[in-house]
Design a protein around this motif. Structure first.
Motif, short mmCIF file in Angstrom:
data_model
loop_
_atom_site.label_atom_id
_atom_site.label_comp_id
_atom_site.label_asym_id
_atom_site.label_seq_id
_atom_site.Cartn_x
_atom_site.Cartn_y
_atom_site.Cartn_z
N VAL A 280 31.30 4.21 140.39
CA VAL A 280 30.29 4.90 139.59
C VAL A 280 28.98 4.12 139.64
O VAL A 280 28.07 4.39 138.89
N LYS B 168 25.96 6.65 142.30
CA LYS B 168 25.82 7.59 141.21
C LYS B 168 25.93 9.02 141.75
O LYS B 168 26.54 9.87 141.14
N ARG C 48 35.01 11.43 134.72
CA ARG C 48 34.20 10.22 134.61
C ARG C 48 32.98 10.28 135.52
O ARG C 48 31.95 9.68 135.26
N LEU D 149 27.23 11.65 135.58
CA LEU D 149 26.21 11.08 136.47
C LEU D 149 25.59 12.15 137.36
O LEU D 149 24.73 11.86 138.17
N PHE E 52 40.83 -1.18 138.80
CA PHE E 52 39.79 -1.15 137.76
C PHE E 52 38.43 -1.44 138.37
O PHE E 52 37.43 -0.81 138.04
N PHE F 34 31.35 5.86 130.72
CA PHE F 34 31.21 4.55 131.36
C PHE F 34 30.06 4.54 132.38
O PHE F 34 29.21 3.64 132.37
N GLY F 35 30.04 5.56 133.22
CA GLY F 35 29.00 5.64 134.25
C GLY F 35 27.61 5.65 133.64
O GLY F 35 26.70 4.97 134.10
N GLN G 136 28.20 -5.99 135.96
CA GLN G 136 28.65 -5.00 134.97
C GLN G 136 30.16 -4.85 134.99
O GLN G 136 30.81 -4.73 133.95
N GLU H 32 35.13 6.35 126.15
CA GLU H 32 34.35 5.33 126.88
C GLU H 32 34.49 5.49 128.39
O GLU H 32 33.58 5.16 129.14
N ARG I 63 26.71 4.49 130.74
CA ARG I 63 26.40 3.19 130.14
C ARG I 63 25.96 2.21 131.22
O ARG I 63 25.07 1.40 131.02
N VAL I 64 26.63 2.31 132.37
CA VAL I 64 26.30 1.42 133.47
C VAL I 64 24.88 1.70 133.98
O VAL I 64 24.18 0.80 134.40
N HIS I 65 24.49 2.97 133.90
CA HIS I 65 23.20 3.34 134.47
C HIS I 65 22.08 3.48 133.44
O HIS I 65 21.01 3.98 133.76
N PRO J 200 42.04 5.25 135.59
CA PRO J 200 41.18 5.20 134.40
C PRO J 200 41.00 3.74 133.98
O PRO J 200 41.89 2.93 134.22
N LEU J 201 39.87 3.45 133.40
CA LEU J 201 39.63 2.09 132.95
C LEU J 201 40.41 1.84 131.65
O LEU J 201 40.65 2.78 130.89
N PRO J 202 40.80 0.60 131.40
CA PRO J 202 41.63 0.32 130.22
C PRO J 202 40.81 0.33 128.94
O PRO J 202 40.83 -0.63 128.18
N ILE J 203 40.07 1.40 128.74
CA ILE J 203 39.30 1.58 127.50
C ILE J 203 39.57 3.00 127.02
O ILE J 203 40.38 3.69 127.63
#
Lengths: 312, 255
Positions: A196, B86, B164, B168, A189, B108-109, A202, B104, B111-113, B97-100
């Motif tokens: 990214v 990026k 994902r 970006l 994770f 995700f990328g 974060q 999302e 949102r992070v940026h 994959p993220l556990p969301i």
């Protein structure tokens, strides 16, 4: 042809009906298997029975005295009658304040150790210290609290000094359990986040914490029971035998007041005061146990709630 | 603009005392798939990870030499790692994959940026659809956007991991054995996806599967013990290898 027939694992001479029969070795293995299963089951039951016995015995013995007034009244007649309000409130103050201090420090320190710190001699020493501090007996923490908070920092014997002592006692365990919870979040994770371009913070905020919060909370909650139950650390640093306060007033104590505490009160009326009616200490114990169980139940509800929300 | 997305110049890399990359000088052509092959432990993944400097997250790493991504030396002091990553995204061996939710995961990328409020719902909806279409997942997942991504099939998970990266607008996509956790059918699907991305992205893929390297890549790099042995067009490398070590490896004499 003939050689392959003689080396065959399934010789034709064997009657098919006798295949797969139990041998003596299998019988012995089956017996061992049963024995092992039985042993483990017995140990599990051994663990549960005393707990059930203790709880039911406590409630049975305390039944005549348990009422809302028992919790909300001051003790009277030399603590031989009346309620336990000052002790109950004192315990809430002590546990609450100590966790208010130790939980944020412990969790944030664990986040640093697990997510930011590189493996080097410095972090190894810290980790070693955490593990060892978690094993220090509570009476040693009591002496430390007496020296550091009561005397050196000049807080005197007070709720603040006692709470801080309890905080010092619970801190290493909270750090250790939080680290464990964070470590259980798969590295994959984190890798996904880094690649990214997510910063460490974060990554922690969006992924690591939401996925470890229930484990972190569990660790903290366990320390509630520990802080509520300990007598030694607060005896030297802020708890008193008797102190009457305003009935039912939850702001009856100030930070620099001394206070009663349930664990200490239980000790006092069981061993220091003669002719205490039997139900009184049992009632106190039930309230102590009930409070801890209530906090645990609340924590479970909170955990379920946090887990059901995908983001928080 | 250079025709090379990535250029390294005498790149050396150590994990503690162990030298994992030795004098690697390589030019990765823009907009094609380049494959990295070689036996386990030869530094393929290390090389891949140095291209977005994510290596530095894995412990005690020392690097000398130069890595230029899109003409810029990424070890220059004014390089921001989030911005670099990026542009240079990575796909892993095991889909991660993220556990969301699926939705999302894709945004995700972004949102992070971006700051908390700057991403509008309509905008992100559009981006999610576009990205999922680009990886051929939209038809399968358009009704499952709220599903937890970790519950998808492995093939979908891996495609999602590629999706994902796309919001970006990366220039380079690094893939570390992206198919080794997938079955044959899923491998074929992911390979098809990679080929469809050619031209828009520079793709660098580490693989143990030489047939895969031959199928998807235009150029191929053979590494051995931290050094680049041979780098040429895939066709040439497999048919007329210049280095005897390469010949031995692709004939399966070690690996």
């Amino acid at each position: 042809m003939s050689t392959s027939a003689t080396t065959s694992p399934n010789p034709v001479t064997l009657d098919p009906q006798t295949r797969f029969r139990e041998t003596a070795l299998v019988r012995r293995k089956k017996f061992t298997e049963k024995l092992a299963r039985l042993t483990f089951l017995t140990m599990t039951l051994l663990m549960i029975f005393p707990l059930l016995l203790i709880v039911s015995y406590l409630i049975y013995k305390a039944a005549p005295i348990l009422s809302i007034n028992f919790i909300l009244d001051n003790p009277v007649r030399g603590m031989r009658a009346g309620g336990i309000w000052p002790a109950f409130l004192g315990t809430l103050y002590l546990v609450g304040i100590s966790l208010l201090v130790s939980a944020p420090i412990g969790v944030l320190a664990a986040v640093y150790l697990n997510e930011y710190a590189r493996e080097n001699w410095f972090t190894r020493i810290i980790n070693l210290a955490v593990v060892n501090l978690a094993g220090v007996p509570s009476i040693v923490h009591a002496l430390f609290g007496l020296g550091a908070f009561v005397l050196f920092a000049g807080m005197g014997r007070s709720i603040l000094a006692a709470s801080l002592t309890l905080a010092i006692m619970t801190l290493p365990v909270i750090i250790a359990s939080t680290k464990e919870a964070l470590g259980a979040v798969p590295t994959a994770f984190r890798e996904a986040c880094w690649n990214v371009g997510a910063t460490r913070w974060q990554t922690i905020r969006r992924i690591v914490l939401p996925n470890s919060i229930s484990g972190i909370l569990t660790g903290i909650i366990l320390q509630v029971s520990r802080a509520a139950g300990e007598t030694a650390p607060i005896m030297f640093t802020g708890a008193v035998f008797f102190k009457a306060i305003e009935k039912g007033d939850i702001f009856a104590y100030g930070l620099f007041d001394q206070s009663m505490a349930l664990s200490m009160h239980l000790f006092t009326i069981s061993t220091q005061v003669p002719n205490v009616p039997e139900a009184l200490p049992y009632g106190t114990a039930v309230v102590l146990l009930g409070t801890v169980l209530l906090v645990n139940a609340l924590a479970i509800v909170l955990r379920v709630y946090l887990r059901s929300r995908k983001k928080w | 603009m250079s025709t090379y997305s990535i250029q390294t110049e005498r790149l050396n890399l150590w994990y503690g005392d162990f030298q994992a990359l030795i004098n690697v000088s390589v030019d990765v052509v823009d907009g094609i798939i380049t494959s990295l092959i070689g036996p386990s432990g030869c530094g393929k993944t290390t090389l891949l990870r140095s291209f977005n400097r994510v290596n530095e997250r894995y412990g005690n790493v020392t690097t000398t030499g130069e890595i230029k991504v899109l003409g810029k030396n990424i070890y220059d002091p004014d390089v921001s790692l989030p911005e670099l990553r990026k542009s240079v995204g990575m796909v892993f061996q095991r889909p991660n994959p993220l556990p969301i939710s699926v939705y999302e995961n894709v945004v995700f990328g972004l949102r992070v940026h971006s700051s908390r409020t700057s991403l509008k719902k309509s905008e992100s909806d559009e981006i999610v659809e576009k990205s999922l279409r680009e990886v051929f997942l939209w038809d399968d997942l358009k009704d499952k956007l709220k599903v937890r991504a970790t519950t998808l099939q492995l093939e979908q998970q891996q495609k999602l991991c590629i999706a994902r990266l796309l919001p970006l607008k990366p220039q380079v996509i690094l893939m570390d054995e992206p198919c080794s956790a997938l079955d044959a059918e899923a491998t074929r699907a992911v390979e098809e996806l990679m080929v469809s991305l050619v031209g828009r992205y520079t793709i660098l893929i580490v693989t143990h599967n030489m047939a895969q390297a031959r199928r998807v890549s235009k150029e191929c790099i053979f590494m051995l013990l931290g050094e680049i042995m041979e780098h040429s067009r895939t066709k040439d490398l497999f048919i007329t290898p210049q280095n005897p070590k390469t010949a031995e490896y692709i004939e399966g004499r070690y690996g």
